[in-house]
Design a protein around this motif. Sequence first.
Motif, PDB file in Angstrom:
ATOM      1  N   VAL A 146       0.833  -1.202   0.000  1.00 37.10           N
ATOM      2  CA  VAL A 146       0.000   0.000   0.000  1.00 37.10           C
ATOM      3  C   VAL A 146       0.866   1.250   0.000  1.00 37.10           C
ATOM      4  N   LYS A 147       0.283   2.317  -0.514  1.00 41.76           N
ATOM      5  CA  LYS A 147       0.880   3.635  -0.416  1.00 41.76           C
ATOM      6  C   LYS A 147       0.289   4.320   0.801  1.00 41.76           C
ATOM      7  N   ASP A 148       1.165   4.794   1.649  1.00 47.77           N
ATOM      8  CA  ASP A 148       0.739   5.539   2.830  1.00 47.77           C
ATOM      9  C   ASP A 148       1.487   6.865   2.764  1.00 47.77           C
ATOM     10  N   GLY A 149       0.845   7.876   2.182  1.00 55.80           N
ATOM     11  CA  GLY A 149       1.580   9.104   1.863  1.00 55.80           C
ATOM     12  C   GLY A 149       2.597   8.774   0.789  1.00 55.80           C
ATOM     13  N   ASN A 150       3.879   9.107   1.030  1.00 58.34           N
ATOM     14  CA  ASN A 150       4.909   8.828   0.033  1.00 58.34           C
ATOM     15  C   ASN A 150       5.616   7.499   0.264  1.00 58.34           C
ATOM     16  N   GLN A 151       5.271   6.825   1.351  1.00 60.79           N
ATOM     17  CA  GLN A 151       5.929   5.564   1.689  1.00 60.79           C
ATOM     18  C   GLN A 151       5.139   4.369   1.173  1.00 60.79           C
ATOM     19  N   LEU A 152       5.837   3.297   0.844  1.00 62.84           N
ATOM     20  CA  LEU A 152       5.195   2.021   0.541  1.00 62.84           C
ATOM     21  C   LEU A 152       5.311   1.139   1.773  1.00 62.84           C
ATOM     22  N   LYS A 153       4.250   0.419   2.064  1.00 58.95           N
ATOM     23  CA  LYS A 153       4.229  -0.461   3.235  1.00 58.95           C
ATOM     24  C   LYS A 153       3.548  -1.775   2.871  1.00 58.95           C
ATOM     25  N   VAL A 154       3.949  -2.832   3.561  1.00 55.51           N
ATOM     26  CA  VAL A 154       3.248  -4.113   3.448  1.00 55.51           C
ATOM     27  C   VAL A 154       2.297  -4.221   4.635  1.00 55.51           C
ATOM     28  N   GLU A 204       0.591  -2.528 -14.046  1.00 58.47           N
ATOM     29  CA  GLU A 204      -0.597  -2.063 -13.326  1.00 58.47           C
ATOM     30  C   GLU A 204      -0.210  -1.567 -11.925  1.00 58.47           C
ATOM     31  N   VAL A 205       0.743  -2.231 -11.299  1.00 59.00           N
ATOM     32  CA  VAL A 205       1.226  -1.770  -9.989  1.00 59.00           C
ATOM     33  C   VAL A 205       1.779  -0.349 -10.116  1.00 59.00           C
ATOM     34  N   LEU A 206       2.574  -0.133 -11.162  1.00 58.77           N
ATOM     35  CA  LEU A 206       3.139   1.206 -11.379  1.00 58.77           C
ATOM     36  C   LEU A 206       2.037   2.232 -11.654  1.00 58.77           C
ATOM     37  N   ARG A 207       1.060   1.826 -12.458  1.00 55.91           N
ATOM     38  CA  ARG A 207      -0.033   2.761 -12.781  1.00 55.91           C
ATOM     39  C   ARG A 207      -0.758   3.185 -11.492  1.00 55.91           C
ATOM     40  N   LEU A 208      -1.005   2.220 -10.621  1.00 56.52           N
ATOM     41  CA  LEU A 208      -1.682   2.529  -9.355  1.00 56.52           C
ATOM     42  C   LEU A 208      -0.789   3.384  -8.451  1.00 56.52           C
ATOM     43  N   PHE A 209       0.506   3.091  -8.483  1.00 59.56           N
ATOM     44  CA  PHE A 209       1.456   3.862  -7.672  1.00 59.56           C
ATOM     45  C   PHE A 209       1.448   5.333  -8.073  1.00 59.56           C
ATOM     46  N   LYS A 210       1.340   5.585  -9.380  1.00 65.39           N
ATOM     47  CA  LYS A 210       1.412   6.971  -9.882  1.00 65.39           C
ATOM     48  C   LYS A 210       0.050   7.676  -9.858  1.00 65.39           C
TER      49      LYS A 210
END
Length: 196
Positions: free
Chosen positions: A131-139, A189-195
């Motif tokens: 997940v994206k939590d602000g600018n950080q990625l977390k599991v 798709e992961v990248l698309r969601l990230f951006k």
Amino acid sequence: MEELVKLDYEYNALEPYIDEATMRIHHSKHHQAYVDKYNAAVKGTALEGLGVEEVLKSLNNVPDNVKHAVINNGGGVWNHNLFWKLLKKDTAMPEELKKAIEDSFGSFEKFKEEFTNASLTQFGSGWAWLVKDGNQLKVVKTSNQDTPISQGLKPILALDVWEHAYYLKYQNRRPEYVENFFNVVNWDEVLRLFKE
Ligand code: MN
């Protein structure tokens, strides 16, 4: 009200990592059941005209008498809608995503280890997420059909670790299912969601 989404690929498209029979039953029976039960729960309420995503992001607005059904079945609808989009064979890891993962986890291997660990330690039914939590990625991991969007997080990768997602092919071998999942992640798709 929601409808069962169509897949962008055939049920056998993810073979041998996720088998055709599992995909067929998972989509046409399990996912369909979440759609049907969600629609039954919101029918005649103020939620009927809203999208399931909007409903799940504001659970405070869901009446108590249908909240349980909305969390379980609405979550089931939304989580699977996302999951299907995240599956595709033979995509490469985009540089931009690799860098974001390295920034948050140190290396791709560290991320994979943490995600795998979340998938294997989810006791009983549930999901593992990036997940994206602000600018950080977390599991993170969730039980049942609880979804991170209800916690204000933005999922960009998801793995269904309910037994219905792997039992026909893998039986008790959840670790093998999780390892093989990495062969069918749609990194584009992961990248698309990230951006997004
Ligand atoms: Mn499932």
